[in-house]
Design an enzyme around this catalytic site. Structure first.
Site, PDB file in Angstrom:
ATOM      1  N   ASP A  82      -4.328  25.186 -12.692  1.00 51.09           N
ATOM      2  CA  ASP A  82      -3.503  24.254 -13.032  1.00 51.09           C
ATOM      3  C   ASP A  82      -3.592  23.673 -14.488  1.00 51.09           C
ATOM      4  O   ASP A  82      -4.581  24.016 -15.005  1.00 51.09           O
ATOM      5  CB  ASP A  82      -3.304  23.159 -11.918  1.00 51.09           C
ATOM      6  CG  ASP A  82      -4.433  22.428 -12.274  1.00 51.09           C
ATOM      7  OD1 ASP A  82      -5.857  22.969 -12.090  1.00 51.09           O
ATOM      8  OD2 ASP A  82      -4.508  21.159 -12.316  1.00 51.09           O
ATOM      9  N   GLU A  83      -2.480  23.431 -15.167  1.00 53.42           N
ATOM     10  CA  GLU A  83      -2.502  22.637 -16.291  1.00 53.42           C
ATOM     11  C   GLU A  83      -3.221  23.500 -17.337  1.00 53.42           C
ATOM     12  O   GLU A  83      -4.176  22.993 -18.157  1.00 53.42           O
ATOM     13  CB  GLU A  83      -3.166  21.201 -16.229  1.00 53.42           C
ATOM     14  CG  GLU A  83      -2.371  20.309 -15.352  1.00 53.42           C
ATOM     15  CD  GLU A  83      -2.824  18.757 -15.164  1.00 53.42           C
ATOM     16  OE1 GLU A  83      -2.039  17.815 -15.253  1.00 53.42           O
ATOM     17  OE2 GLU A  83      -4.248  18.631 -15.144  1.00 53.42           O
ATOM     18  N   VAL A  84      -2.849  24.587 -17.768  1.00 51.42           N
ATOM     19  CA  VAL A  84      -3.625  25.555 -18.522  1.00 51.42           C
ATOM     20  C   VAL A  84      -2.804  25.608 -20.014  1.00 51.42           C
ATOM     21  O   VAL A  84      -1.492  26.163 -19.683  1.00 51.42           O
ATOM     22  CB  VAL A  84      -3.806  26.800 -18.002  1.00 51.42           C
ATOM     23  CG1 VAL A  84      -4.256  27.977 -19.121  1.00 51.42           C
ATOM     24  CG2 VAL A  84      -4.461  26.875 -16.799  1.00 51.42           C
ATOM     25  N   GLU A 102       1.110  26.057 -10.418  1.00 51.18           N
ATOM     26  CA  GLU A 102       1.563  26.489 -11.668  1.00 51.18           C
ATOM     27  C   GLU A 102       1.491  28.072 -11.617  1.00 51.18           C
ATOM     28  O   GLU A 102       2.184  29.015 -12.273  1.00 51.18           O
ATOM     29  CB  GLU A 102       0.671  25.950 -12.837  1.00 51.18           C
ATOM     30  CG  GLU A 102       0.995  24.656 -13.069  1.00 51.18           C
ATOM     31  CD  GLU A 102      -0.096  23.530 -12.466  1.00 51.18           C
ATOM     32  OE1 GLU A 102      -0.058  22.641 -13.223  1.00 51.18           O
ATOM     33  OE2 GLU A 102      -0.251  23.593 -11.336  1.00 51.18           O
ATOM     34  N   HIS A 132      -9.593  23.154 -17.298  1.00 46.50           N
ATOM     35  CA  HIS A 132     -10.332  21.967 -16.758  1.00 46.50           C
ATOM     36  C   HIS A 132     -11.747  22.326 -16.661  1.00 46.50           C
ATOM     37  O   HIS A 132     -12.482  22.066 -15.618  1.00 46.50           O
ATOM     38  CB  HIS A 132      -9.864  21.545 -15.464  1.00 46.50           C
ATOM     39  CG  HIS A 132      -8.515  20.745 -15.442  1.00 46.50           C
ATOM     40  ND1 HIS A 132      -8.472  19.838 -15.845  1.00 46.50           N
ATOM     41  CD2 HIS A 132      -7.448  21.269 -14.861  1.00 46.50           C
ATOM     42  CE1 HIS A 132      -6.976  19.328 -15.652  1.00 46.50           C
ATOM     43  NE2 HIS A 132      -6.436  20.166 -15.038  1.00 46.50           N
TER      44      HIS A 132
END
Length: 833
Positions: free
Chosen positions: A585-587, A636, A532
């Site tokens: 998160d969301e890597v 995560e 992000h």
């Protein structure tokens, strides 16, 4: 003998005829024309029901055993029924005015009611029973006197007055009926009327009743309202109770009397107080004060969130004209003005936009609240996680020099107490002043969880400072205390050194040091790494692994971590809160593998993508720890390498259920924000789900429960900006706020039990200028706007500029494109970040 017998027979026959004539009780005949009319009982024009153009209707005067004949012409557009409340209707139930035994009168027709007040005396009233007509009036007094030969247990009064008093709604009976038919409640009434009128109560009203000094008068008081009991008193006079609905009573003397729905009392009042030129004028000096109908049921309290412990009464007090703050005995110096400013804000929100016309100096001083006395036991104004937020609030019912009392360990507990106080104050449309209902109050309160947050995503669409300030103000109303201001898409510009955009720094500094802290709000900043962070490369393209791989940040370069160190160094000078949020998160690490120089670095350090992700997060944690921070990371990081995380990590749960349980079992702390319940950008997530979401689900060990710091509702910004952020947050965030504040045992097991109270809080937010959406339906309604210009594209640029100008000034102006209340479809903003 034959003639004598004939005379005797004729004589007795004549006597029998006389007896029959004298046994026929008198008849009273009435003709009523029932119509709608427009009147303003509370100063607001509305439809009411009149009888012979009278509101309330005409008084029925009769004597015991009289026969009543009433020919009713229904000129309404709905069927109509009247009931004669308290009349026994012996052998005559078909005219009792109740559906099932009495047919309604169709519109445009008439019906004649015939009944006898057989062996009855007393004070009663009539009212319409169908279609909630009683909320529009149509009521009137029905008085049954004793026959002259039958003595009453008190001397005949100089005169008697009928007082029809009740709560009143300005919505109209049709609207109220729809509310009930939909399963909702009526809500709090808008005021109280006496004989169809309101009064200011400041001595300027025309007299309603007149009494001669030394004389005694009978008042027949009936509660003709819809919902609430009424406490009646005549200022400066005592009342002797002599009759209740046809029964003479033990004649006790009272200062005030509670009259419940449908009840009628008779009291004797002697004019023994000199006022004016020899006469006493009892207009609205006769004070009828609204009280709770269910004083033992907390579900009928309109406080949000519900306090830990609360007790209350049934009286009312007026706020004094010079309502003041007292701090004698406090250890808190208030050099920064936190307490004083909070008190002034409390008075502002209590008064709202109302014009206060009442003059409290003309009220009995024993019913006037002069101010609030606040005692804070700690001299410190440090705002940090775990600060003591407990408080006690006491509001007396009556006395001399009345003050509400607040005691708190810290000034921030006192701020919560002031917010609670503001919710028990109401504008009285009758007296035109501020009234504190349900006194005496005793509230002992503290939060269930120390972390109660609202995430505000300021990255995808920049939120102007006035908008953020307004959201912070609204957070205090619901006792949320953490605002997470995100910098996920932070753009770093090159001005000879690396820094956070100057405008963002100034805004965040103002929020944290001045605005938020003075309201008891902690501002927690997040820089989300390594994912992000695509926009970081706008200022420094070298942060991108490649032009085709713009996130995650380049794990192979030392400059990446130097930048994070510089940002956190600056943060430590602005944000004194003990936590910083590092995201994580969301890597997606796949483009690390496909970028040659990063892939080479991975091979050199014998790492795959997952191990590099762990390396990045743990190194960012060490940097944060070096600046004195404790870390919050998204879940995560725990799911992938939880055992490697610093023991000072707080895991932020958002993906699924059961994570919080596993986190605390591992000995780490946790914050709950599961997306299926507490993500505000999910417009299909309804308030009931926000209310029932329990952070401690399946966590029963007290030690592990203590590791759950609390929770946070998340306002992600993909499709919101300054035009719709408030109605997307509220009132759903308030439902979660009560879950996080109120003790578990006092939370409703069925969220529908709190619907009325939450609906009231939503209206309170609206009154305070917060655009909270309705409870039901999608949280944002999409309303198209008319394209009035012939060629609107000619004015697009100028109108877009003006829209941004409105946003900058705190006006929630919607974007130009899309439906009338849509949000931008891309990361574009009124501000270049």
């Amino acid at each position: 003998m034959g003639r004598l017998n004939l005379l005797i027979v004729l004589f007795f026959s004549f006597l029998s005829t006389l007896v029959l004539v004298h046994c026929e009780d008198p008849y009273w005949f009435h003709t009523w024309n029932v119509n709608y009319a427009t009147q303003s009982p509370l100063g607001v024009p509305q439809q009411v029901i009149t009888i012979n153009n009278q509101f309330p209707g005409p008084r029925i005067n009769c004597t015991s055993n009289n026969n009543i004949v009433i020919n009713v012409f229904n000129n309404l557009d709905e069927p109509l029924l009247f009931t004669w409340n308290g009349i026994q209707q012996r052998k005559n139930s078909w005219v009792d005015g109740t559906l099932g035994t009495n047919c309604p009168i169709p519109p445009g027709t008439n019906y004649t009611y015939k009944f006898q007040v057989k062996d009855q005396i007393g004070s009663y009233y009539y009212y319409p029973t169908t279609a909630l007509h009683r909320a529009a009036g149509g009521h009137g007094p029905l008085v049954v006197h004793s026959r002259e030969l039958i003595p009453v247990p008190f001397d005949w009064p100089q005169d008697e007055y009928t007082v029809l008093v009740g709560d009143w709604y300005t919505k109209g009976h049709a609207t109220l009926k729809k509310l009930l038919d939909s399963g909702r409640g009526l809500g709090r009434p808008d005021g109280v009327i006496i004989n169809g009128k309101r009064g200011k109560g400041d001595g300027t009203d025309e007299p309603m009743f007149t009494m001669i000094p030394g004389k005694t008068y009978r008042y027949r008081i009936c509660n003709v309202g819809m919902k609430n009991s009424i406490n009646a008193r005549i200022q400066g006079h005592s009342m002797k109770l002599v009759e209740i609905e046809g029964s003479h009573t033990v004649q006790n003397v009272y200062d005030s009397i509670d009259v419940h729905l449908g009840q009628c009392y008779s009291v004797l009042v002697t004019a023994n107080q000199e006022i004016g030129m020899g006469r006493i004028f009892l207009c609205y000096l006769v004070n009828f004060l609204l009280i709770s109908a269910n004083a033992a049921d907390i579900r009928h309290l309109n406080i949000w969130p519900m306090p830990k412990s609360v007790s209350y009464g049934h009286g009312s007090l007026y706020l004094g004209s010079d309502f003041e703050l007292k701090t004698e005995g406090t250890k808190f110096v208030d050099s920064s003005g936190i307490l004083k400013d909070a008190f002034l804000r409390t008075i502002d929100v209590v008064k709202g936009n109302h014009v206060i016309e009442s003059n409290s100096s003309k009220f009995d001083s024993s019913f006037v609240l002069k101010g609030i006395h606040v005692v804070v036991f700690s001299p410190s104004d440090e705002l940090q996680h775990g600060v003591d937020e407990s408080y006690e609030l006491h509001i007396p019912a009556r006395g001399n020099l009345l003050y509400a009392h607040i005691e708190a360990k810290t000034v921030y507990g006192a701020l919560h107490a002031l917010q609670t106080f503001s919710q028990v104050c109401y504008f009285n449309f009758t007296s035109r002043g501020i009234v504190v209902h349900q006194v005496p109050w005793t509230i002992v309160d503290q939060p269930r969880f120390s972390y109660r947050g609202l995430l505000i995503d300021t990255s995808r669409h920049y939120q102007p400072l006035p908008v953020i300030k307004k959201v912070i103000d609204s957070m205090t109303y619901a006792k949320l205390i953490h605002s997470l201001s995100l910098l996920r898409y932070l753009r770093i510009r090159t001005y000879g050194m690396v820094h956070i955009p100057f405008q963002n720094v100034i805004h965040l500094l103002m929020l944290q040091k001045f605005y938020a802290k003075n309201r008891g709000i902690n501002v927690l900043a997040e820089i989300d790494v390594p994912g992000h962070a695509q926009s970081w490369g706008v200022g420094y393209p070298s942060l991108w692994p490649s032009i085709d791989c713009k996130e995650p940040l380049d794990v192979s370069k030392e400059s990446t971590f130097k930048l994070i160190d510089g940002i956190l160094s600056d943060f430590s000078k602005i944000f004194k809160y003990k936590f910083v949020h590092l995201g994580g998160d969301e890597v997606n690490t796949s483009c690390w593998q496909s970028t040659p120089h990063v892939h080479k670095w991975l091979q050199k350090n014998k790492m795959n993508g997952s191990e590099a992700y762990q390396y990045f997060v743990l190194r960012a944690q060490k940097i944060a720890l070096s600046h004195g921070y404790e870390i919050i990371n998204w879940e995560e990081t725990f799911n992938n390498f939880g055992s490697k995380l610093s023991r000072k990590t707080v895991v932020h749960n958002w993906l699924g259920s059961g994570v919080a349980q596993r986190v605390v079992e591992a000995g780490l702390r946790c914050i709950v924000s599961n997306q299926d319940k507490w993500y505000l950008d999910h417009l299909d997530a309804i308030w009931q789900g926000f209310y029932i979401n329990e952070p401690l689900t399946n966590i029963t060990d007290p030690k592990q429960q203590s590791l759950v710091l609390g929770g946070e509702v998340c306002m992600w910004g993909e499709h919101i900006d300054g035009s719709d952020i408030e109605q997307t947050i509220w009132p759903r965030a308030a439902a979660a706020a009560e879950r996080l504040w109120t003790p578990y045992d006092m939370l409703a097991k069925d969220p529908e039990q709190v619907r009325s109270r939450l609906s009231h809080f939503r209206c309170l937010l609206n009154q305070r200028g917060v655009a909270a959406a309705p409870l039901d339906g999608l949280e944002r309604l999409w309303t198209p706007y008319d394209m009035l210009a012939k060629d609107p594209e000619q004015v697009r640029s100028r109108l877009s500029h003006f829209r941004c100008l409105l946003n900058q000034r705190g006006v929630a102006a919607a974007p130009l494109d899309g439906l009338g209340r849509s949000a931008p479809e891309d990361p574009g903003s009124c501000y270049l970040q």
